[in-house]
Enzyme design. Structure first.
Site, PDB file in Angstrom:
ATOM      1  N   CYS A   1      -8.290  -7.808  -6.424  1.00 38.10           N
ATOM      2  CA  CYS A   1      -7.943  -6.592  -7.189  1.00 38.10           C
ATOM      3  C   CYS A   1      -6.633  -6.819  -7.935  1.00 38.10           C
TER       4      CYS A   1
ATOM      5  N   SER B   1       6.125  -9.096   0.400  1.00 37.91           N
ATOM      6  CA  SER B   1       5.643 -10.338  -0.221  1.00 37.91           C
ATOM      7  C   SER B   1       4.623 -11.032   0.664  1.00 37.91           C
TER       8      SER B   1
ATOM      9  N   GLY C   1      25.457  -0.011 -27.543  1.00 37.64           N
ATOM     10  CA  GLY C   1      26.810   0.271 -27.064  1.00 37.64           C
ATOM     11  C   GLY C   1      26.800   1.376 -26.027  1.00 37.64           C
TER      12      GLY C   1
ATOM     13  N   GLU D   1       3.527  -6.142  -7.366  1.00 35.02           N
ATOM     14  CA  GLU D   1       2.374  -7.034  -7.613  1.00 35.02           C
ATOM     15  C   GLU D   1       2.791  -8.500  -7.581  1.00 35.02           C
TER      16      GLU D   1
ATOM     17  N   HIS E   1       6.375  -5.763   5.655  1.00 37.48           N
ATOM     18  CA  HIS E   1       5.612  -6.867   5.040  1.00 37.48           C
ATOM     19  C   HIS E   1       5.271  -6.536   3.604  1.00 37.48           C
TER      20      HIS E   1
HETATM   21  P1  TGC Z   1      -3.113 -17.538   0.743  1.00 34.93           P
HETATM   22  O1  TGC Z   1      -3.427 -18.533   1.820  1.00 34.93           O
HETATM   23  O2  TGC Z   1      -2.489 -18.008  -0.508  1.00 34.93           O
HETATM   24  O3  TGC Z   1      -4.454 -16.748   0.380  1.00 34.93           O
HETATM   25  C1  TGC Z   1      -5.217 -16.081   1.376  1.00 34.93           C
HETATM   26  C2  TGC Z   1      -6.624 -15.917   0.871  1.00 34.93           C
HETATM   27  O4  TGC Z   1      -6.601 -15.159  -0.340  1.00 34.93           O
HETATM   28  C3  TGC Z   1      -7.130 -15.941  -1.421  1.00 34.93           C
HETATM   29  N1  TGC Z   1      -6.311 -15.669  -2.602  1.00 34.93           N
HETATM   30  C4  TGC Z   1      -6.777 -15.109  -3.700  1.00 34.93           C
HETATM   31  N2  TGC Z   1      -8.022 -14.715  -4.042  1.00 34.93           N
HETATM   32  C5  TGC Z   1      -8.183 -14.169  -5.253  1.00 34.93           C
HETATM   33  N3  TGC Z   1      -7.161 -14.024  -6.127  1.00 34.93           N
HETATM   34  C6  TGC Z   1      -5.910 -14.403  -5.824  1.00 34.93           C
HETATM   35  N4  TGC Z   1      -4.914 -14.221  -6.673  1.00 34.93           N
HETATM   36  C7  TGC Z   1      -5.683 -14.989  -4.564  1.00 34.93           C
HETATM   37  N5  TGC Z   1      -4.581 -15.464  -3.932  1.00 34.93           N
HETATM   38  C8  TGC Z   1      -4.981 -15.882  -2.734  1.00 34.93           C
HETATM   39  C9  TGC Z   1      -7.001 -17.371  -0.973  1.00 34.93           C
HETATM   40  O5  TGC Z   1      -7.931 -18.201  -1.642  1.00 34.93           O
HETATM   41  C10 TGC Z   1      -7.286 -17.232   0.494  1.00 34.93           C
HETATM   42  O6  TGC Z   1      -8.680 -17.077   0.651  1.00 34.93           O
HETATM   43  P2  TGC Z   1      -9.431 -17.646   1.974  1.00 34.93           P
HETATM   44  O7  TGC Z   1     -10.876 -17.456   1.688  1.00 34.93           O
HETATM   45  O8  TGC Z   1      -9.013 -19.076   2.083  1.00 34.93           O
HETATM   46  O9  TGC Z   1      -8.929 -16.804   3.088  1.00 34.93           O
HETATM   47  O10 TGC Z   1      -2.278 -16.403   1.435  1.00 34.93           O
HETATM   48  P3  TGC Z   1      -0.759 -16.345   1.736  1.00 34.93           P
HETATM   49  O11 TGC Z   1      -0.541 -15.328   2.815  1.00 34.93           O
HETATM   50  O12 TGC Z   1      -0.213 -17.714   1.983  1.00 34.93           O
HETATM   51  O13 TGC Z   1      -0.286 -15.774   0.338  1.00 34.93           O
HETATM   52  C11 TGC Z   1       1.001 -15.925  -0.029  1.00 34.93           C
HETATM   53  C12 TGC Z   1       1.249 -15.221  -1.349  1.00 34.93           C
HETATM   54  C13 TGC Z   1       2.717 -15.280  -1.631  1.00 34.93           C
HETATM   55  C14 TGC Z   1       0.537 -15.939  -2.473  1.00 34.93           C
HETATM   56  C15 TGC Z   1       0.723 -13.786  -1.328  1.00 34.93           C
HETATM   57  O14 TGC Z   1       0.931 -13.212  -0.145  1.00 34.93           O
HETATM   58  C16 TGC Z   1       1.225 -12.904  -2.455  1.00 34.93           C
HETATM   59  O15 TGC Z   1       0.704 -12.925  -3.576  1.00 34.93           O
HETATM   60  N6  TGC Z   1       2.217 -12.020  -2.170  1.00 34.93           N
HETATM   61  C17 TGC Z   1       2.617 -10.976  -3.112  1.00 34.93           C
HETATM   62  C18 TGC Z   1       2.190  -9.640  -2.558  1.00 34.93           C
HETATM   63  C19 TGC Z   1       1.764  -8.703  -3.623  1.00 34.93           C
HETATM   64  O16 TGC Z   1       1.470  -9.051  -4.764  1.00 34.93           O
HETATM   65  N7  TGC Z   1       1.687  -7.441  -3.280  1.00 34.93           N
HETATM   66  C20 TGC Z   1       1.222  -6.442  -4.209  1.00 34.93           C
HETATM   67  C21 TGC Z   1       1.041  -5.101  -3.555  1.00 34.93           C
HETATM   68  S1  TGC Z   1       0.167  -3.974  -4.590  1.00 34.93           S
HETATM   69  C22 TGC Z   1       1.276  -3.501  -5.718  1.00 34.93           C
HETATM   70  O17 TGC Z   1       2.365  -3.942  -5.806  1.00 34.93           O
HETATM   71  C23 TGC Z   1       0.803  -2.471  -6.672  1.00 34.93           C
HETATM   72  S2  TGC Z   1       1.985  -1.903  -7.750  1.00 34.93           S
HETATM   73  C24 TGC Z   1       0.943  -1.108  -8.771  1.00 34.93           C
HETATM   74  C25 TGC Z   1       1.575  -0.384  -9.872  1.00 34.93           C
HETATM   75  O18 TGC Z   1       2.235   0.642  -9.596  1.00 34.93           O
HETATM   76  O19 TGC Z   1       1.318  -0.785 -11.027  1.00 34.93           O
HETATM   77  P1  FAD Z   2      10.326  -8.565   0.125  1.00 31.76           P
HETATM   78  O1  FAD Z   2       9.019  -9.175   0.425  1.00 31.76           O
HETATM   79  O2  FAD Z   2      11.189  -8.154   1.255  1.00 31.76           O
HETATM   80  O3  FAD Z   2      11.147  -9.576  -0.804  1.00 31.76           O
HETATM   81  C1  FAD Z   2      12.527  -9.351  -1.135  1.00 31.76           C
HETATM   82  C2  FAD Z   2      13.002 -10.516  -2.009  1.00 31.76           C
HETATM   83  O4  FAD Z   2      12.856 -11.748  -1.289  1.00 31.76           O
HETATM   84  C3  FAD Z   2      12.169 -10.666  -3.301  1.00 31.76           C
HETATM   85  O5  FAD Z   2      13.025 -11.020  -4.354  1.00 31.76           O
HETATM   86  C4  FAD Z   2      11.231 -11.824  -2.973  1.00 31.76           C
HETATM   87  O6  FAD Z   2      10.856 -12.566  -4.119  1.00 31.76           O
HETATM   88  C5  FAD Z   2      12.077 -12.673  -2.040  1.00 31.76           C
HETATM   89  N1  FAD Z   2      11.256 -13.470  -1.145  1.00 31.76           N
HETATM   90  C6  FAD Z   2      10.377 -13.053  -0.200  1.00 31.76           C
HETATM   91  N2  FAD Z   2       9.801 -14.102   0.394  1.00 31.76           N
HETATM   92  C7  FAD Z   2      10.294 -15.213  -0.188  1.00 31.76           C
HETATM   93  C8  FAD Z   2      10.067 -16.612  -0.030  1.00 31.76           C
HETATM   94  N3  FAD Z   2       9.203 -17.089   0.867  1.00 31.76           N
HETATM   95  N4  FAD Z   2      10.764 -17.465  -0.797  1.00 31.76           N
HETATM   96  C9  FAD Z   2      11.652 -17.010  -1.729  1.00 31.76           C
HETATM   97  N5  FAD Z   2      11.901 -15.698  -1.934  1.00 31.76           N
HETATM   98  C10 FAD Z   2      11.222 -14.818  -1.176  1.00 31.76           C
HETATM   99  N6  FAD Z   2       2.583  -1.883  -3.036  1.00 31.76           N
HETATM  100  C11 FAD Z   2       1.296  -1.511  -2.800  1.00 31.76           C
HETATM  101  O7  FAD Z   2       0.641  -2.028  -1.899  1.00 31.76           O
HETATM  102  N7  FAD Z   2       0.710  -0.546  -3.561  1.00 31.76           N
HETATM  103  C12 FAD Z   2       1.367   0.093  -4.564  1.00 31.76           C
HETATM  104  O8  FAD Z   2       0.796   0.960  -5.236  1.00 31.76           O
HETATM  105  C13 FAD Z   2       2.723  -0.269  -4.817  1.00 31.76           C
HETATM  106  N8  FAD Z   2       3.438   0.395  -5.768  1.00 31.76           N
HETATM  107  C14 FAD Z   2       4.780   0.148  -5.866  1.00 31.76           C
HETATM  108  C15 FAD Z   2       5.565   0.963  -6.702  1.00 31.76           C
HETATM  109  C16 FAD Z   2       6.937   0.774  -6.775  1.00 31.76           C
HETATM  110  C17 FAD Z   2       7.772   1.703  -7.595  1.00 31.76           C
HETATM  111  C18 FAD Z   2       7.542  -0.290  -6.051  1.00 31.76           C
HETATM  112  C19 FAD Z   2       9.036  -0.534  -6.133  1.00 31.76           C
HETATM  113  C20 FAD Z   2       6.784  -1.102  -5.247  1.00 31.76           C
HETATM  114  C21 FAD Z   2       5.394  -0.881  -5.122  1.00 31.76           C
HETATM  115  N9  FAD Z   2       4.618  -1.624  -4.232  1.00 31.76           N
HETATM  116  C22 FAD Z   2       3.310  -1.284  -4.009  1.00 31.76           C
HETATM  117  C23 FAD Z   2       5.245  -2.608  -3.357  1.00 31.76           C
HETATM  118  C24 FAD Z   2       5.523  -3.951  -4.025  1.00 31.76           C
HETATM  119  O9  FAD Z   2       4.328  -4.662  -4.206  1.00 31.76           O
HETATM  120  C25 FAD Z   2       6.516  -4.718  -3.142  1.00 31.76           C
HETATM  121  O10 FAD Z   2       7.774  -4.083  -3.298  1.00 31.76           O
HETATM  122  C26 FAD Z   2       6.603  -6.187  -3.522  1.00 31.76           C
HETATM  123  O11 FAD Z   2       5.405  -6.854  -3.216  1.00 31.76           O
HETATM  124  C27 FAD Z   2       7.771  -6.908  -2.830  1.00 31.76           C
HETATM  125  O12 FAD Z   2       7.780  -6.650  -1.460  1.00 31.76           O
HETATM  126  P2  FAD Z   2       9.124  -6.131  -0.743  1.00 31.76           P
HETATM  127  O13 FAD Z   2       9.659  -5.012  -1.557  1.00 31.76           O
HETATM  128  O14 FAD Z   2       8.822  -5.884   0.678  1.00 31.76           O
HETATM  129  O15 FAD Z   2      10.148  -7.330  -0.883  1.00 31.76           O
END
Ligand code: TGC
Ligand code: FAD
Length: 428
Positions: free
Chosen positions: A281, A173, A383, A407, A171
């Site tokens: 966050c 996205s 190049g 993110e 899980h």
């Molecule tokens: P959804 O129904 O949209 O939202 C659930 C609840 O969350 C609230 N909410 C937010 N609140 C504050 N800020 C936001 N940006 C918010 N987005 C949503 C929303 O209001 C709701 O609240 P409540 O009170 O109604 O429960 O939830 P969903 O499951 O349908 O969301 C779908 C989606 C695609 C938007 C979401 O799952 C998403 O953003 N997916 C992307 C996952 C992601 O960003 N992962 C990041 C992992 S951390 C990371 O990558 C760190 S890398 C760090 C580094 O190395 O720099």
């Molecule tokens: P998936 O969710 O499997 O998605 C794969 C592809 O399918 C993507 O292109 C996506 O856009 C697409 N896709 C998925 N769902 C849909 C949809 N409904 N419609 C259309 N397209 C879709 N996470 C943390 O929690 N903490 C961290 O500190 C952190 N650090 C990271 C550092 C690195 C170097 C990397 C590579 C990742 C890190 N992550 C971290 C994880 C990162 O947040 C996830 O990789 C990212 O959220 C995407 O999830 P996934 O890799 O599982 O891709």
């Protein structure tokens, strides 16, 4: 106010030479209106004196202390945790937080720091962002007073390292479907047992405290836990590194395995429940990335421009003379300038509590996409030499792929924006 940054670095030092090659100045305008290719739309005019000083302090540290070691670190896939201590010394960690030894600067100033770090390497910025926005940010926004006192001051110094575990192997996205679970300890009152796996977690192998999001078994609600490595019994917490990455090699990334890890109830964030905890966050971290990646793109522009001016092909002409090369530089400089202005605008709104998550999705998506695209196009100017890591541009390209992915991958931010525009949810 930014007392830490100022106390330690009272003098302002301009790091980067101000070039005006090729810029036209008009007799009727003041010298200040000369075109500056490094800041084409004059974004500096939107910054306060304090923000300029903070940016320069950060640039000076990054160019003087991070740049000299990044090439070897990237080759060796090595991250030196001392970097966080150095950043802590300068007041760069958790810089937007007030109190707890943090600088308390504006949102824009915080992002100028990320831009300075990312000008050197997105991996270094990643490690800092996780420490500052995701780990310290979570504790500051949702922690109990005791949790804040216990962790924030040492995290601000870089002596306690944080990680943020949301993504799981199945899980990414869709974190709402997470499988990590917390159940009440059957024998030990006041404890939860955490079970599950997180993956792709920045800093996890070196983290002292890991913010882990898991579902409470009894309610199914997502809660945040502070998993303190030194309090975990042997075998209940493992954080293996993920090796042989093709990008972000100067940062350290790993997994988190929790096998019935006992965590005291006082280590759970007391109030916040549901996805809005981790997403709140992410708003700050995504914002920092939006301006951060402009630093990586600007470094590519700077290096490509220098190379194009020095490299001669066809009758001794520099590559920079050719229109196709000039267009590449013009496109990249335009996207960097637009992206910077947009990020400053959203930062200002954030401090006035007028920014929405969709605005942050818009600039995170646009700036990461444009940074990746332009860096990839600028790479062509080098190049064959682009293939050598010493020219640096290839490293930025590989890193920027990651920034576009974590993110919230760009297509996910498209869906967030599409939902806001149409009112229809695409991802259910
Ligand atoms: P959804 O129904 O949209 O939202 C659930 C609840 O969350 C609230 N909410 C937010 N609140 C504050 N800020 C936001 N940006 C918010 N987005 C949503 C929303 O209001 C709701 O609240 P409540 O009170 O109604 O429960 O939830 P969903 O499951 O349908 O969301 C779908 C989606 C695609 C938007 C979401 O799952 C998403 O953003 N997916 C992307 C996952 C992601 O960003 N992962 C990041 C992992 S951390 C990371 O990558 C760190 S890398 C760090 C580094 O190395 O720099
Ligand atoms: P998936 O969710 O499997 O998605 C794969 C592809 O399918 C993507 O292109 C996506 O856009 C697409 N896709 C998925 N769902 C849909 C949809 N409904 N419609 C259309 N397209 C879709 N996470 C943390 O929690 N903490 C961290 O500190 C952190 N650090 C990271 C550092 C690195 C170097 C990397 C590579 C990742 C890190 N992550 C971290 C994880 C990162 O947040 C996830 O990789 C990212 O959220 C995407 O999830 P996934 O890799 O599982 O891709």
């Amino acid at each position: 106010m930014s007392r830490v940054l100022f106390k330690r670095f009272p003098q302002r030092v301009l790091l980067r030479a101000q070039f005006t090659h090729g810029a036209r100045s008009y007799a009727s305008t003041s010298p200040a209106s000369q075109f500056d290719w490094q800041d084409p739309l004059g974004s500096k005019n939107l910054l306060t004196e304090e923000e300029l000083a903070i940016s320069e302090t950060a640039e000076r540290y990054c160019q003087g202390h991070l740049l000299p070691r990044v090439l070897q670190a990237y080759r060796d896939e090595h991250y030196d945790p001392k970097i966080l201590e150095e950043m802590g010394e300068l007041g760069l960690l958790g810089a937007t937080i007030n109190g707890y030894g943090c600088a308390g600067v504006s949102t824009v100033a915080g992002a100028l720091i990320t831009r300075a770090v990312e000008r050197v390497d997105s991996g270094y910025r990643s490690s800092m962002s996780v420490q500052s926005s995701l780990a310290m940010g979570a504790i500051h926004d949702f922690g109990s007073p005791e949790q804040k006192e216990k962790y924030l001051p040492e995290m601000a110094k870089g002596k306690i390292i944080g990680a943020f575990g949301l993504t799981e192997p199945n899980h990414g996205s869709d974190p709402g479907s997470m499988e990590a679970v917390a159940r009440e300890h059957p024998q030990k009152k006041g404890y939860y047992l955490l079970k599950g796996s997180k993956t792709w977690i920045t800093n996890s192998p070196i983290a002292n405290v890991l913010v882990v999001w898991a579902k409470l078994q009894e309610t199914g609600k997502i809660r945040g836990f502070l998993v303190d490595r030194k309090e975990c019994p042997p075998g209940t917490l493992e954080t293996p590194a993920i090796k042989n990455k093709t990008g972000l090699r100067a940062s350290i990334t790993g997994m988190i395995h929790l096998e019935d890890c006992p965590v005291p109830t006082e280590n759970m964030f007391p109030e916040i429940e549901g996805l809005k905890g981790p997403f709140a966050c992410l708003n700050s971290a995504r914002y920092g990335i939006a301006l951060g990646v402009m630093g990586a793109l600007e470094d590519c522009i700077d290096r490509a421009r220098t190379y194009a001016l020095e490299r001669k092909q066809f009758k001794g002409n520099p590559l920079a003379k050719y229109q196709l090369v000039q267009k590449k530089l013009a496109d990249a400089a335009t996207d960097a300038a637009y992206g910077t202005l947009a990020a400053i605008q959203v930062g200002r709104l954030k401090d006035e509590r007028k920014a929405t998550p969709e605005m942050i999705s818009m600039i995170k998506r646009q700036n990461c996409d444009r940074a990746l695209h332009n860096a990839r196009v600028l790479q062509e100017i080098f190049g064959g030499n682009a293939v050598s890591d010493e020219y640096m541009v290839g490293r930025h390209v590989a890193n920027l792929y990651v920034t576009q992915t974590y993110e919230g991958q760009s297509d996910i931010h498209s869906l967030i924006l599409g939902r806001a525009i149409t009112g229809i949810q695409a991802f259910v």
